[in-house]
Design an enzyme around this catalytic site. Structure first.
Site, short mmCIF file in Angstrom:
data_model
loop_
_atom_site.label_atom_id
_atom_site.label_comp_id
_atom_site.label_asym_id
_atom_site.label_seq_id
_atom_site.Cartn_x
_atom_site.Cartn_y
_atom_site.Cartn_z
N SER A 414 0.82 -1.21 0.00
CA SER A 414 0.00 0.00 0.00
C SER A 414 0.86 1.26 0.00
O SER A 414 0.34 2.36 -0.17
CB SER A 414 -0.94 0.00 1.20
N HIS A 435 -2.98 -2.99 -5.75
CA HIS A 435 -3.30 -2.63 -4.37
C HIS A 435 -4.79 -2.81 -4.12
O HIS A 435 -5.60 -1.98 -4.52
CB HIS A 435 -2.85 -1.19 -4.10
N GLU A 447 -6.11 -0.29 -6.91
CA GLU A 447 -5.13 0.64 -7.51
C GLU A 447 -4.12 -0.21 -8.28
O GLU A 447 -3.54 -1.14 -7.72
CB GLU A 447 -4.41 1.44 -6.43
N ASN A 485 -3.79 6.40 -0.34
CA ASN A 485 -3.18 6.56 0.98
C ASN A 485 -2.37 7.84 1.09
O ASN A 485 -2.28 8.43 2.15
CB ASN A 485 -2.31 5.34 1.31
#
Ligand code: 3HC
Length: 688
Positions: A414, A435, A447, A485
């Protein structure tokens, strides 16, 4: 006969006029098509040799509905819409039959509902998904569907925007007949049958034994079922108002009421936001400059690690019909993983979503092995081991040796650098990030991280695989935290800064959740992800704390790791909400106040709810803008999709980038209040 660009009319013999919608890709009933269709319907009405008009669609589709692009252009007096087509049909004394092969959605289905008879092939689906665009069916759907199947069932179907499979639609009496193939031939058999306009029918409620109270009951129950107007329910309440008109008013008045309500929704910011989301989602797979290549066929997959994430990813592959080998050395982890897999498939059977047989087949398409030597024939591997660069590099070096040279190696990291991971292999072109978001088998977002060496074929395969796995896949550049993130840290940092200024975490969460519409507030999200994770990440980012005080480090020092340890920013009690409900903790508030005092941070006791929303959403948008500027995100719309599908951003605000644009526009127009929604609701929430 008349031939035109988007519609064809041909005589099929025996007094049948066949009208074919041919406007690729989805035969959208745009203004231009309707301008061609109205005269064709009128010509058929005047033609004494015609007794029946059969509508059908080319391109494997009846129609995907009105052209959503048209809604940004207000119609003029000359504009022709689906409503004009349907009014021409109502004026005609011919029999109309819809021959549906493929989807009949929105205005397309409304056209079919204006017909006297409807025939479909078994693979077809019908539905009124307008609510997903912040609209209501505006070409008679809210008036005809309740007359056809009862107000109660029609409301359920329209409020969910449900697409109903042809056999189910037949059972509900929406369709007259379902055939395996050749819907047109089946429709032609209805030629000459008497007219049977739904507009002449009376609406039944579809509920029993409520006497005089039936209508208020059905309507009130529907209003109670949908979100508040300011929390994404704007269109739903208007849709219910339109159905109420179908129950209480003659058809002509209901038809007029529907039009007024539809026009109010078309110009609403919520619908603009949802339409933006619709198109942004369809842009995702378009990667500028990506050479066209054939994706690698993925027939067999592997997942490294049987933790919660690895197990979730394995389930995703199994659900898509791709057999998957999970590599895990710890017996205990395998046992837990098996339990999770069988539990999940049993749940699907219990819910009636899968047959016992299919569930068994899928669960058994996941096998467990301990050794990488079992991976010689897999086409893709997704690594889901501990988030540590040395560990991942070791795994990738081993995978490089164990798998066939053409296999793709993906990491579910991540935050870590995909290029550094790829460098541990001799095939960096075959490496990318995939991800997934936890729980991987539930969350739609994926992702796809493109490293500097990732080849066009590897990326194309990742995108095609995303579709096959039924994920909403967004391509991201390789940067710390990728898109989601990276922005989460900026968002959380802003929330912490507000807390430092004396605003309680409970109030910030309440405002962002109840008032703005996020699925969870920022502090509850931090507690769910684990404060140790944030601490670890901020240490790996040269010790940069979230906010200006080291509050997260202090909480971690105290063993407050979030939900999993029973305390983080909030307290959690197993007896309250199964240990998931955030309970405000004055001790944490005191600790924040003390750290803020030591750091000399000025307090801001009069901060308004609007300022809280403005600051948190601005932090998101600023960091998103930086990601677009640096090429990490391809487009602002991609960021919006990441935040809606991965982080619970309210779709009716269109995502952080769309929302920021809206706010800027409003401010440019002289409205300086950063409003959270487009209602008259301005009162502050009770502060927690
Ligand atoms: N208007 C304009 N464009 C549309 C469209 C529509 N109603 N439906 C689909 N498209 C476009 C998409 O943007 C996409 O364009 P692109 O290739 O340039 O990206 C292309 O058609 C193909 O769409 P999908 O990628 O979604 O194709 P799928 O095969 O996966 O799905 C579909 C087809 C099920 C029809 C899906 O596109 C869909 O759900 N469309 C929207 C249906 C809808 O909401 N209809 C209601 C419209 S509003 C209305 O009818 C108002 C009326 O009540 C008055």
């Amino acid at each position: 006969m008349s031939d035109s660009n988007k519609v064809r009319a041909t005589d099929a013999g025996d007094g049948i006029r066949l009208i074919t919608l041919d406007n690729p890709p989805v035969n959208a009933l745009g203004y231009a098509l309707c301008a061609e269709l109205v005269p064709l319907v009128e010509a058929a009405a005047k033609d004494a040799t015609v007794n029946t008009v059969v509508f059908t669609g080319a391109n494997g589709m009846f129609s995907g509905g009105a052209d959503v692009n048209d809604f940004s252009t207000p119609p003029t007096a000359e504009t022709k819409t689906v409503r004009d087509v349907i009014e021409a049909m109502e004026r005609s004394n011919k029999t109309f039959v819809a021959a549906i092969d493929g989807n009949a959605l929105g205005g397309g289905f409304e056209l079919a509902l204006a017909c006297d008879y409807r025939v479909a092939t078994s693979k077809s689906r019908v539905g009124l998904p307008e609510i997903k665009l912040g609209l209501l069916p505006g070409a008679g759907g809210t008036q005809r569907l309740p007359r056809l199947i009862g107000a109660n069932d029609a409301l359920q179907m329209m409020l969910k925007g449900e697409m109903v499979k042809a056999p189910d639609a037949l059972a509900k009496k929406i369709l007259d007949e379902v055939v395996e193939s050749d819907a047109v031939a089946a429709a032609e058999k209805y030629a000459g049958k008497p007219k049977r306009r739904i507009s002449a029918m009376k609406t039944e409620l579809g509920v029993a034994n409520l006497g005089l109270f039936a209508t208020p009951f059905v309507v009130a129950q529907a209003h109670m079922m949908v979100p508040l107007e300011e929390n994404g329910g704007f269109a739903a309440h208007k849709l219910i108002d339109a159905v109420q008109a179908a129950i209480e008013l003659p058809f002509a008045r209901g038809w007029a009421r529907e039009m007024r309500l539809f026009m109010e929704l078309v110009v609403s910011p919520q619908s603009a936001a949802l339409r933006h989301v619709f198109f942004a989602e369809r842009e995702l797979s378009k990667v500028p400059g990506l050479p066209k290549t054939e994706p690698l066929e993925i027939k067999k997959a592997a997942v490294i690690g049987a933790g919660t994430m690895g197990t979730g990813i394995a389930i995703v592959f199994a659900e898509a019909g791709i057999p998957v080998t999970v590599i895990e050395t710890k017996d205990e982890a395998v046992e837990k993983s098996r339990e999770m897999i069988f539990g999940m498939f049993k749940y699907q059977v219990d819910k009636g979503r899968l047959s016992q047989e299919d569930a068994w087949k899928r669960a058994n398409s996941i096998s467990f092995e301990t050794d990488f030597s079992e991976l010689g024939d897999v086409d893709i591997v997704v690594e889901a081991v501990f988030e540590s660069m040395p560990v991942k590099k070791e795994v990738f070096a081993k995978l490089d040796a164990a798998t066939k040279p053409e296999a793709i190696l993906a990491s579910n990291t991540s935050t870590l650098d995909i290029d550094e991971i790829a460098a541990a292999t001799k095939r960096p072109g075959k490496v990318l990030g995939l991800h997934f978001f936890a729980p991987a088998n539930i969350m739609k977002l994926l992702e796809i991280v493109r490293g500097k060496e990732t080849s066009p074929q590897t990326l194309t395969t990742g995108i095609a695989l995303g579709k096959k796995l039924r994920k909403v896949a967004v391509v991201s550049g390789n940067a710390f935290g990728f898109i989601g993130n990276r922005m989460l840290f900026e968002y959380e940092a802003q929330a912490v800064q507000l807390a430092e200024e004396g605003v309680s975490p409970a109030r910030i969460d309440k405002v962002m959740k109840a008032k703005f519409g996020f699925a969870m507030g920022p502090f509850a999200v931090a507690d769910l992800s684990g404060l140790d994770v944030y601490n670890f990440i901020s240490q790996s980012q040269h010790g940069t704390p979230l906010g200006r005080i080291p509050i997260i480090a202090k909480l971690v020092e105290q063993g407050r790791l979030g939900q999993k340890s029973g305390a983080g920013f909030f307290k959690y009690d197993k007896a309250v909400g199964k240990g998931r409900e955030a309970i405000p903790d004055p001790e944490v508030e005191q600790l924040i106040a003390q750290l803020a005092k030591e750091a000399g941070i000025p307090q801001n006791p009069n901060v308004t709810d609007e300022e809280i929303i403005a600051r948190c959403t601005r932090a998101l948008a600023d960091s998103g803008a930086e990601l677009v500027r640096t090429g990490v995100a391809l487009r602002p719309g991609d960021i919006d999709i990441v935040w809606i599908y991965g982080y619970g951003f309210p779709p009716h605000h269109g995502g952080p980038m769309h929302y920021a644009k809206e706010v800027a526009l409003r401010q440019a127009q002289g409205d300086n209040t950063p409003k959270t929604s487009h209602t008259t609701e301005t009162k502050e929430l009770t502060h927690a």
